[in-house]
Design a protein around this motif. Structure first.
Motif, PDB file in Angstrom:
ATOM      1  N   LEU A  74      -9.881  14.184  11.521  1.00  0.00           N
ATOM      2  CA  LEU A  74      -9.512  12.811  11.210  1.00  0.00           C
ATOM      3  C   LEU A  74     -10.035  12.480   9.824  1.00  0.00           C
ATOM      4  CD1 LEU A  74     -10.124  10.687  14.442  1.00  0.00           C
ATOM      5  CD2 LEU A  74      -7.947  11.020  13.262  1.00  0.00           C
ATOM      6  N   ARG A  75      -9.183  11.834   9.027  1.00  0.00           N
ATOM      7  CA  ARG A  75      -9.610  11.406   7.695  1.00  0.00           C
ATOM      8  C   ARG A  75      -9.406   9.906   7.541  1.00  0.00           C
ATOM      9  NH1 ARG A  75      -5.908  12.504   2.716  1.00  0.00           N
ATOM     10  NH2 ARG A  75      -5.069  10.545   3.509  1.00  0.00           N
ATOM     11  N   LEU A  76     -10.469   9.234   7.140  1.00  0.00           N
ATOM     12  CA  LEU A  76     -10.402   7.812   6.817  1.00  0.00           C
ATOM     13  C   LEU A  76     -10.389   7.665   5.311  1.00  0.00           C
ATOM     14  CD1 LEU A  76     -10.594   4.772   7.560  1.00  0.00           C
ATOM     15  CD2 LEU A  76     -13.091   5.039   7.480  1.00  0.00           C
ATOM     16  N   ARG A  77      -9.440   6.870   4.795  1.00  0.00           N
ATOM     17  CA  ARG A  77      -9.346   6.630   3.349  1.00  0.00           C
ATOM     18  C   ARG A  77      -9.321   5.135   3.084  1.00  0.00           C
ATOM     19  NH1 ARG A  77      -4.892   9.675  -0.079  1.00  0.00           N
ATOM     20  NH2 ARG A  77      -6.604  11.177  -0.199  1.00  0.00           N
ATOM     21  N   VAL A  78     -10.209   4.690   2.204  1.00  0.00           N
ATOM     22  CA  VAL A  78     -10.263   3.289   1.799  1.00  0.00           C
ATOM     23  C   VAL A  78     -10.101   3.231   0.278  1.00  0.00           C
ATOM     24  CG1 VAL A  78     -11.621   1.178   1.749  1.00  0.00           C
ATOM     25  CG2 VAL A  78     -11.775   2.705   3.725  1.00  0.00           C
ATOM     26  N   PRO A  79      -9.002   2.643  -0.234  1.00  0.00           N
ATOM     27  CA  PRO A  79      -8.799   2.555  -1.680  1.00  0.00           C
ATOM     28  C   PRO A  79      -9.250   1.199  -2.239  1.00  0.00           C
ATOM     29  CG  PRO A  79      -6.732   2.119  -0.566  1.00  0.00           C
ATOM     30  CD  PRO A  79      -7.786   2.280   0.514  1.00  0.00           C
ATOM     31  N   GLY A  94      -7.035  -1.955  -1.365  1.00  0.00           N
ATOM     32  CA  GLY A  94      -5.643  -1.544  -1.207  1.00  0.00           C
ATOM     33  C   GLY A  94      -5.315  -1.281   0.246  1.00  0.00           C
ATOM     34  N   ASP A  95      -4.317  -0.452   0.499  1.00  0.00           N
ATOM     35  CA  ASP A  95      -3.889  -0.126   1.859  1.00  0.00           C
ATOM     36  C   ASP A  95      -4.719   1.037   2.400  1.00  0.00           C
ATOM     37  OD1 ASP A  95      -1.992  -2.098   1.837  1.00  0.00           O
ATOM     38  OD2 ASP A  95      -0.303  -0.761   1.422  1.00  0.00           O
ATOM     39  N   ALA A  96      -5.582   0.757   3.390  1.00  0.00           N
ATOM     40  CA  ALA A  96      -6.400   1.792   4.011  1.00  0.00           C
ATOM     41  C   ALA A  96      -5.556   2.635   4.952  1.00  0.00           C
ATOM     42  CB  ALA A  96      -7.561   1.152   4.766  1.00  0.00           C
ATOM     43  N   SER A  97      -6.018   3.863   5.235  1.00  0.00           N
ATOM     44  CA  SER A  97      -5.234   4.759   6.081  1.00  0.00           C
ATOM     45  C   SER A  97      -6.135   5.629   6.946  1.00  0.00           C
ATOM     46  CB  SER A  97      -4.328   5.649   5.227  1.00  0.00           C
ATOM     47  OG  SER A  97      -5.092   6.510   4.412  1.00  0.00           O
ATOM     48  N   LEU A  98      -5.533   6.141   8.028  1.00  0.00           N
ATOM     49  CA  LEU A  98      -6.200   7.066   8.938  1.00  0.00           C
ATOM     50  C   LEU A  98      -5.236   8.222   9.187  1.00  0.00           C
ATOM     51  CD1 LEU A  98      -8.802   7.429  10.645  1.00  0.00           C
ATOM     52  CD2 LEU A  98      -7.536   6.409  12.557  1.00  0.00           C
ATOM     53  N   MET A  99      -5.699   9.463   8.969  1.00  0.00           N
ATOM     54  CA  MET A  99      -4.826  10.627   9.082  1.00  0.00           C
ATOM     55  C   MET A  99      -5.382  11.638  10.074  1.00  0.00           C
ATOM     56  SD  MET A  99      -3.318  13.171   6.112  1.00  0.00           S
ATOM     57  CE  MET A  99      -4.874  13.999   5.759  1.00  0.00           C
ATOM     58  N   ASP A 121      -1.356  -2.239   6.261  1.00  0.00           N
ATOM     59  CA  ASP A 121      -1.142  -3.312   5.279  1.00  0.00           C
ATOM     60  C   ASP A 121      -2.427  -4.118   5.133  1.00  0.00           C
ATOM     61  OD1 ASP A 121      -0.146  -5.264   3.601  1.00  0.00           O
ATOM     62  OD2 ASP A 121       0.871  -6.362   5.220  1.00  0.00           O
ATOM     63  N   THR A 122      -3.357  -3.581   4.363  1.00  0.00           N
ATOM     64  CA  THR A 122      -4.659  -4.234   4.179  1.00  0.00           C
ATOM     65  C   THR A 122      -4.883  -4.698   2.746  1.00  0.00           C
ATOM     66  OG1 THR A 122      -5.711  -2.073   3.782  1.00  0.00           O
ATOM     67  CG2 THR A 122      -5.723  -2.903   6.047  1.00  0.00           C
ATOM     68  N   ALA A 123      -3.910  -4.510   1.869  1.00  0.00           N
ATOM     69  CA  ALA A 123      -4.100  -4.829   0.448  1.00  0.00           C
ATOM     70  C   ALA A 123      -4.409  -6.306   0.235  1.00  0.00           C
ATOM     71  CB  ALA A 123      -2.861  -4.431  -0.348  1.00  0.00           C
ATOM     72  N   ALA A 124      -5.374  -6.558  -0.640  1.00  0.00           N
ATOM     73  CA  ALA A 124      -5.802  -7.930  -0.907  1.00  0.00           C
ATOM     74  C   ALA A 124      -4.809  -8.699  -1.769  1.00  0.00           C
ATOM     75  CB  ALA A 124      -7.178  -7.923  -1.581  1.00  0.00           C
ATOM     76  N   ARG A 125      -3.978  -7.963  -2.558  1.00  0.00           N
ATOM     77  CA  ARG A 125      -2.975  -8.595  -3.399  1.00  0.00           C
ATOM     78  C   ARG A 125      -1.652  -7.855  -3.239  1.00  0.00           C
ATOM     79  NH1 ARG A 125      -6.907  -7.802  -7.564  1.00  0.00           N
ATOM     80  NH2 ARG A 125      -5.352  -6.682  -8.827  1.00  0.00           N
ATOM     81  N   PRO A 126      -0.532  -8.511  -3.429  1.00  0.00           N
ATOM     82  CA  PRO A 126       0.774  -7.869  -3.200  1.00  0.00           C
ATOM     83  C   PRO A 126       0.988  -6.593  -3.995  1.00  0.00           C
ATOM     84  CG  PRO A 126       1.051 -10.231  -3.412  1.00  0.00           C
ATOM     85  CD  PRO A 126      -0.383  -9.944  -3.767  1.00  0.00           C
ATOM     86  N   GLU A 127       0.546  -6.580  -5.257  1.00  0.00           N
ATOM     87  CA  GLU A 127       0.805  -5.412  -6.103  1.00  0.00           C
ATOM     88  C   GLU A 127      -0.071  -4.206  -5.756  1.00  0.00           C
ATOM     89  OE1 GLU A 127      -2.326  -7.818  -8.404  1.00  0.00           O
ATOM     90  OE2 GLU A 127      -0.678  -8.162  -6.987  1.00  0.00           O
ATOM     91  N   LEU A 128      -1.022  -4.383  -4.850  1.00  0.00           N
ATOM     92  CA  LEU A 128      -1.936  -3.295  -4.491  1.00  0.00           C
ATOM     93  C   LEU A 128      -1.494  -2.531  -3.243  1.00  0.00           C
ATOM     94  CD1 LEU A 128      -5.387  -4.996  -5.177  1.00  0.00           C
ATOM     95  CD2 LEU A 128      -3.926  -3.689  -6.739  1.00  0.00           C
ATOM     96  N   GLY A 129      -0.362  -2.905  -2.665  1.00  0.00           N
ATOM     97  CA  GLY A 129       0.116  -2.217  -1.473  1.00  0.00           C
ATOM     98  C   GLY A 129       1.596  -2.432  -1.260  1.00  0.00           C
ATOM     99  N   ASN A 133       3.188  -1.711   7.207  1.00  0.00           N
ATOM    100  CA  ASN A 133       2.466  -0.673   7.931  1.00  0.00           C
ATOM    101  C   ASN A 133       3.370   0.554   7.973  1.00  0.00           C
ATOM    102  OD1 ASN A 133       0.095  -2.280   8.772  1.00  0.00           O
ATOM    103  ND2 ASN A 133       1.618  -3.434   9.941  1.00  0.00           N
ATOM    104  N   VAL A 134       2.848   1.688   7.500  1.00  0.00           N
ATOM    105  CA  VAL A 134       3.673   2.868   7.250  1.00  0.00           C
ATOM    106  C   VAL A 134       3.147   4.048   8.066  1.00  0.00           C
ATOM    107  CG1 VAL A 134       4.461   4.502   5.494  1.00  0.00           C
ATOM    108  CG2 VAL A 134       4.225   2.060   4.930  1.00  0.00           C
ATOM    109  N   LEU A 135       4.083   4.803   8.654  1.00  0.00           N
ATOM    110  CA  LEU A 135       3.753   6.070   9.297  1.00  0.00           C
ATOM    111  C   LEU A 135       4.252   7.205   8.413  1.00  0.00           C
ATOM    112  CD1 LEU A 135       4.583   5.432  13.068  1.00  0.00           C
ATOM    113  CD2 LEU A 135       2.361   5.323  11.903  1.00  0.00           C
ATOM    114  N   LYS A 136       3.379   8.183   8.207  1.00  0.00           N
ATOM    115  CA  LYS A 136       3.701   9.301   7.323  1.00  0.00           C
ATOM    116  C   LYS A 136       3.483  10.606   8.076  1.00  0.00           C
ATOM    117  CE  LYS A 136       2.157   9.083   3.115  1.00  0.00           C
ATOM    118  NZ  LYS A 136       1.255   9.126   1.935  1.00  0.00           N
TER     119      LYS A 136
END
Length: 254
Positions: A74-79, A94-99, A121-129, A133-136
């Motif tokens: 499991l990988r947690l990423r926080v931008p 930005g948009d955090a993710s779990l893989m 969808d965790t971005a604090a501002r519109p241009e940062l995400g 909510n996206v599945l990859k």
């Protein structure tokens, strides 16, 4: 004439022998996608965007393997990032993710890797995400070539499943052609990563190329430290950026 092992045997009083040398494990420099291990990795990437804009993102990554054979992780990423396209150059979340990663079908010549990632969808501002909510999903076929090189092509599909109604849906496909040459010194690493990217929602496509240069620096935090530099280039009329560079440091196997 004495054999090499007989000569080296004199050094066994210091705890060094032929058997120990034969059993010495190669350095894991993090380039083999089928080798899952604990990873702590901060990176910072700068992109020179088209139109005279720029972006930068600090990615904080933590990966933890699990399973009886450690074939899952499991990988947690926080931008923490910035993008001045709307005039705000401050950094924010930005948009955090779990893989989830799973390695299967592993042999001496090849292996398969599946990755399923949820980007929130965790971005604090519109241009940062993306506002979605996206599945990859990613499927990698790693082939271990003669003389130790690795060729691991992959296909990556991303689709939005929910999020802000006013934002565009996400539907992208990437064909990635990851290659790792075998270097004489395993403490050095190079990866070559060309890709073809398709944005089906916006009818755009572009090419990208990233080359990572790295060096194992030695023991760090109970694991192995590696410093990396990754320049990147983009081509095509729909490219989002002209060039970029990422610097990073990661600790493996702590």
């Amino acid at each position: 004439m004495r054999s090499r092992c007989a000569v080296i045997g004199v050094a066994m009083l210091a705890g060094v022998g032929c058997a120990a040398q034969a059993q010495e494990k190669p350095v894991n420099n993090g380039t083999d996608p089928t080798k899952l291990t604990t990873i702590l990795q901060p990176t910072y990437e700068y992109l020179d965007l088209v139109g005279g804009f720029e972006s930068g993102v600090l990615r904080l990554n933590y990966t933890q393997p699990f399973g009886a054979k450690s074939d899952y992780s499991l990988r947690l990423r926080v931008p923490v990032q910035m993008n001045d396209v709307l005039g705000n150059s401050g950094h924010d979340l930005g948009d955090a993710s779990l893989m989830l990663t799973h390695v299967f079908g592993l042999t001496r010549t090849h292996g398969w890797v599946f990755q399923g990632e949820a980007v929130f969808d965790t971005a604090a501002r519109p241009e940062l995400g993306t506002g979605k909510n996206v599945l990859k999903g990613t499927l990698i076929h790693a082939r271990f070539l003669p003389k130790g090189a690795i060729f691991a092509p992959a296909v990556v599909q991303s689709n939005s499943v929910s999020g802000q109604a006013r934002r565009a849906d996400v539907n992208t496909t990437t064909f990635d052609f990851y290659y790792v040459p075998k270097l004489a010194d395993p403490r050095n690493l190079i990866t070559v990563d060309p890709a073809v990217n398709f944005d089906w929602e916006n009818d755009k496509e572009f090419l990208s190329l990233a080359v990572t240069f790295g060096r194992v620096t030695g023991p760090s935090l109970g694991g192995v430290g590696i410093v990396t530099v990754k320049p990147s280039l983009f081509a095509g009329g729909d490219r989002p950026a002209d060039w970029g560079i990422e610097i990073g440091y990661k600790v493996l196997g702590f």
